[in-house]
Design a protein around this motif. Sequence first.
Motif, PDB file in Angstrom:
ATOM      1  N   ILE A  10       0.885  -1.173   0.000  1.00  0.00           N
ATOM      2  CA  ILE A  10       0.000   0.000   0.000  1.00  0.00           C
ATOM      3  C   ILE A  10       0.921   1.221   0.000  1.00  0.00           C
ATOM      4  O   ILE A  10       1.665   1.447   0.957  1.00  0.00           O
ATOM      5  CB  ILE A  10      -0.941  -0.045   1.225  1.00  0.00           C
ATOM      6  CG1 ILE A  10      -1.859  -1.278   1.121  1.00  0.00           C
ATOM      7  CG2 ILE A  10      -1.754   1.249   1.327  1.00  0.00           C
ATOM      8  CD1 ILE A  10      -2.724  -1.559   2.334  1.00  0.00           C
ATOM      9  N   LEU A  24      -9.921   5.209  -2.378  1.00  0.00           N
ATOM     10  CA  LEU A  24     -10.163   3.833  -2.819  1.00  0.00           C
ATOM     11  C   LEU A  24     -11.522   3.734  -3.527  1.00  0.00           C
ATOM     12  O   LEU A  24     -11.645   3.139  -4.596  1.00  0.00           O
ATOM     13  CB  LEU A  24     -10.120   2.926  -1.586  1.00  0.00           C
ATOM     14  CG  LEU A  24      -9.940   1.441  -1.790  1.00  0.00           C
ATOM     15  CD1 LEU A  24      -8.726   1.150  -2.653  1.00  0.00           C
ATOM     16  CD2 LEU A  24      -9.784   0.762  -0.425  1.00  0.00           C
ATOM     17  N   ASP A  98      -4.629  -0.736  -9.540  1.00  0.00           N
ATOM     18  CA  ASP A  98      -3.574  -0.251  -8.663  1.00  0.00           C
ATOM     19  C   ASP A  98      -3.000   1.056  -9.217  1.00  0.00           C
ATOM     20  O   ASP A  98      -2.759   1.181 -10.409  1.00  0.00           O
ATOM     21  CB  ASP A  98      -2.469  -1.304  -8.570  1.00  0.00           C
ATOM     22  CG  ASP A  98      -1.473  -0.947  -7.509  1.00  0.00           C
ATOM     23  OD1 ASP A  98      -0.512  -0.237  -7.823  1.00  0.00           O
ATOM     24  OD2 ASP A  98      -1.677  -1.365  -6.353  1.00  0.00           O
ATOM     25  N   THR A 105      -6.171  -5.176  -8.290  1.00  0.00           N
ATOM     26  CA  THR A 105      -5.961  -5.653  -6.923  1.00  0.00           C
ATOM     27  C   THR A 105      -7.321  -5.770  -6.243  1.00  0.00           C
ATOM     28  O   THR A 105      -8.318  -5.244  -6.725  1.00  0.00           O
ATOM     29  CB  THR A 105      -5.063  -4.687  -6.112  1.00  0.00           C
ATOM     30  OG1 THR A 105      -5.650  -3.387  -6.146  1.00  0.00           O
ATOM     31  CG2 THR A 105      -3.654  -4.641  -6.641  1.00  0.00           C
ATOM     32  N   TRP A 107      -9.323  -5.374  -2.482  1.00  0.00           N
ATOM     33  CA  TRP A 107      -9.165  -4.731  -1.180  1.00  0.00           C
ATOM     34  C   TRP A 107     -10.259  -5.185  -0.224  1.00  0.00           C
ATOM     35  O   TRP A 107     -11.389  -5.468  -0.636  1.00  0.00           O
ATOM     36  CB  TRP A 107      -9.259  -3.207  -1.323  1.00  0.00           C
ATOM     37  CG  TRP A 107      -8.076  -2.579  -2.007  1.00  0.00           C
ATOM     38  CD1 TRP A 107      -7.737  -2.691  -3.325  1.00  0.00           C
ATOM     39  CD2 TRP A 107      -7.094  -1.734  -1.407  1.00  0.00           C
ATOM     40  NE1 TRP A 107      -6.609  -1.961  -3.577  1.00  0.00           N
ATOM     41  CE2 TRP A 107      -6.182  -1.354  -2.421  1.00  0.00           C
ATOM     42  CE3 TRP A 107      -6.891  -1.239  -0.109  1.00  0.00           C
ATOM     43  CZ2 TRP A 107      -5.087  -0.520  -2.183  1.00  0.00           C
ATOM     44  CZ3 TRP A 107      -5.803  -0.404   0.131  1.00  0.00           C
ATOM     45  CH2 TRP A 107      -4.916  -0.056  -0.889  1.00  0.00           C
ATOM     46  N   GLN A 108      -9.880  -5.193   1.030  1.00  0.00           N
ATOM     47  CA  GLN A 108     -10.883  -5.322   2.085  1.00  0.00           C
ATOM     48  C   GLN A 108     -10.675  -4.137   3.022  1.00  0.00           C
ATOM     49  O   GLN A 108      -9.545  -3.841   3.408  1.00  0.00           O
ATOM     50  CB  GLN A 108     -10.680  -6.617   2.857  1.00  0.00           C
ATOM     51  CG  GLN A 108     -11.595  -6.704   4.080  1.00  0.00           C
ATOM     52  CD  GLN A 108     -11.312  -7.968   4.886  1.00  0.00           C
ATOM     53  OE1 GLN A 108     -12.020  -8.948   4.779  1.00  0.00           O
ATOM     54  NE2 GLN A 108     -10.269  -7.932   5.691  1.00  0.00           N
ATOM     55  N   PHE A 189      -7.082  -1.577   6.237  1.00  0.00           N
ATOM     56  CA  PHE A 189      -7.112  -1.704   4.770  1.00  0.00           C
ATOM     57  C   PHE A 189      -6.199  -2.857   4.356  1.00  0.00           C
ATOM     58  O   PHE A 189      -5.017  -2.855   4.709  1.00  0.00           O
ATOM     59  CB  PHE A 189      -6.599  -0.420   4.115  1.00  0.00           C
ATOM     60  CG  PHE A 189      -7.493   0.763   4.343  1.00  0.00           C
ATOM     61  CD1 PHE A 189      -8.464   1.124   3.419  1.00  0.00           C
ATOM     62  CD2 PHE A 189      -7.359   1.536   5.491  1.00  0.00           C
ATOM     63  CE1 PHE A 189      -9.297   2.223   3.632  1.00  0.00           C
ATOM     64  CE2 PHE A 189      -8.186   2.637   5.714  1.00  0.00           C
ATOM     65  CZ  PHE A 189      -9.156   2.979   4.783  1.00  0.00           C
ATOM     66  N   LYS A 191      -4.737  -5.028   1.059  1.00  0.00           N
ATOM     67  CA  LYS A 191      -4.623  -5.043  -0.408  1.00  0.00           C
ATOM     68  C   LYS A 191      -3.935  -6.331  -0.834  1.00  0.00           C
ATOM     69  O   LYS A 191      -2.909  -6.710  -0.258  1.00  0.00           O
ATOM     70  CB  LYS A 191      -3.772  -3.850  -0.836  1.00  0.00           C
ATOM     71  CG  LYS A 191      -3.385  -3.802  -2.293  1.00  0.00           C
ATOM     72  CD  LYS A 191      -2.403  -2.660  -2.510  1.00  0.00           C
ATOM     73  CE  LYS A 191      -1.896  -2.616  -3.925  1.00  0.00           C
ATOM     74  NZ  LYS A 191      -0.917  -1.531  -4.106  1.00  0.00           N
ATOM     75  N   ARG A 200      -1.277  -4.912   4.694  1.00  0.00           N
ATOM     76  CA  ARG A 200      -2.362  -4.255   5.443  1.00  0.00           C
ATOM     77  C   ARG A 200      -1.846  -2.946   5.993  1.00  0.00           C
ATOM     78  O   ARG A 200      -0.699  -2.843   6.419  1.00  0.00           O
ATOM     79  CB  ARG A 200      -2.808  -5.131   6.617  1.00  0.00           C
ATOM     80  CG  ARG A 200      -3.862  -6.136   6.233  1.00  0.00           C
ATOM     81  CD  ARG A 200      -4.020  -7.148   7.325  1.00  0.00           C
ATOM     82  NE  ARG A 200      -4.674  -6.576   8.501  1.00  0.00           N
ATOM     83  CZ  ARG A 200      -4.661  -7.213   9.689  1.00  0.00           C
ATOM     84  NH1 ARG A 200      -4.040  -8.338   9.852  1.00  0.00           N
ATOM     85  NH2 ARG A 200      -5.290  -6.670  10.713  1.00  0.00           N
TER      86      ARG A 200
END
Length: 218
Positions: A10, A24, A98, A105, A107-108, A189, A191, A200
């Motif tokens: 990140i 994001l 990205d 990518t 993400w969460q 976050f 990725k 993270r």
Amino acid sequence: MAQTSSLAKIIDPPIDPVQMFKHLLETVDQGKPEGSFKEMNLATIDDEFGVLNRTVVYRGLSSDNYVFYITHRYTRNCKNLQANPKASITFYLPLVKDDADGKDTTWQVRLIGATAVELPESEMDALWDKEDLPAKIRGHVFPCGEPVDYDQLKLKHDTFLREHLTSGKPIERPASYTGWKFQPQRWDFLKVGQGLIADRFQYRLQSNGKWESMHVST
Ligand SMILES: Cc1cc2nc3c(=O)[nH]c(=O)nc-3n(C[C@H](O)[C@H](O)[C@H](O)COP(=O)(O)O)c2cc1C
């Protein structure tokens, strides 16, 4: 099976988690039709089941920059939050281009240890005005979580719709219509991408109200 391995990174996260989140979402929204929904998963404390989660629509950020959603007071999710405002939220955002290399990518985003605060009544009229017709009808004629007979429900719906269309009057906001915003202790976050081990980035709220931020291992 992938024969290479690398670490996701990140890059240049801002000092404020809400800025990170907004950026994001803007990236996710690129190329999507305007007004498309974004969902999030909301977990609450439930007397019967211990924990209960469900998908809800992310409605944006409140005037004080908190994630919020809309519901009705008769739902279990609302009753859960009234009884215990502790909640947790996740967003799953696949196929995000990205910034660095243009590759896809995933993400969460997690809001950890969030406290739910009900939106003020004064803000509800403007939100109700923006609801589409099915949401307005649902707010009036549908129970939630009770066994139902489809034909009876359809009759109720069609009668309501017909009366609304013939009267030409706007549908009033029901007393049950409400919304909640979430004040998290942490923003997390994550990725990841194909052939990559996730990175993270976490923001932790300190007692002075400022965010401490760091990469954390996945
Ligand atoms: C895509 C999607 C969006 C949803 N959005 C909402 C929402 O914004 N608010 C809401 O109360 N329920 C929403 N629901 C319904 C909930 O997932 C859930 O079924 C309902 O709120 C009852 O859950 P409960 O028994 O935990 O209260 C949505 C469901 C889906 C599939």
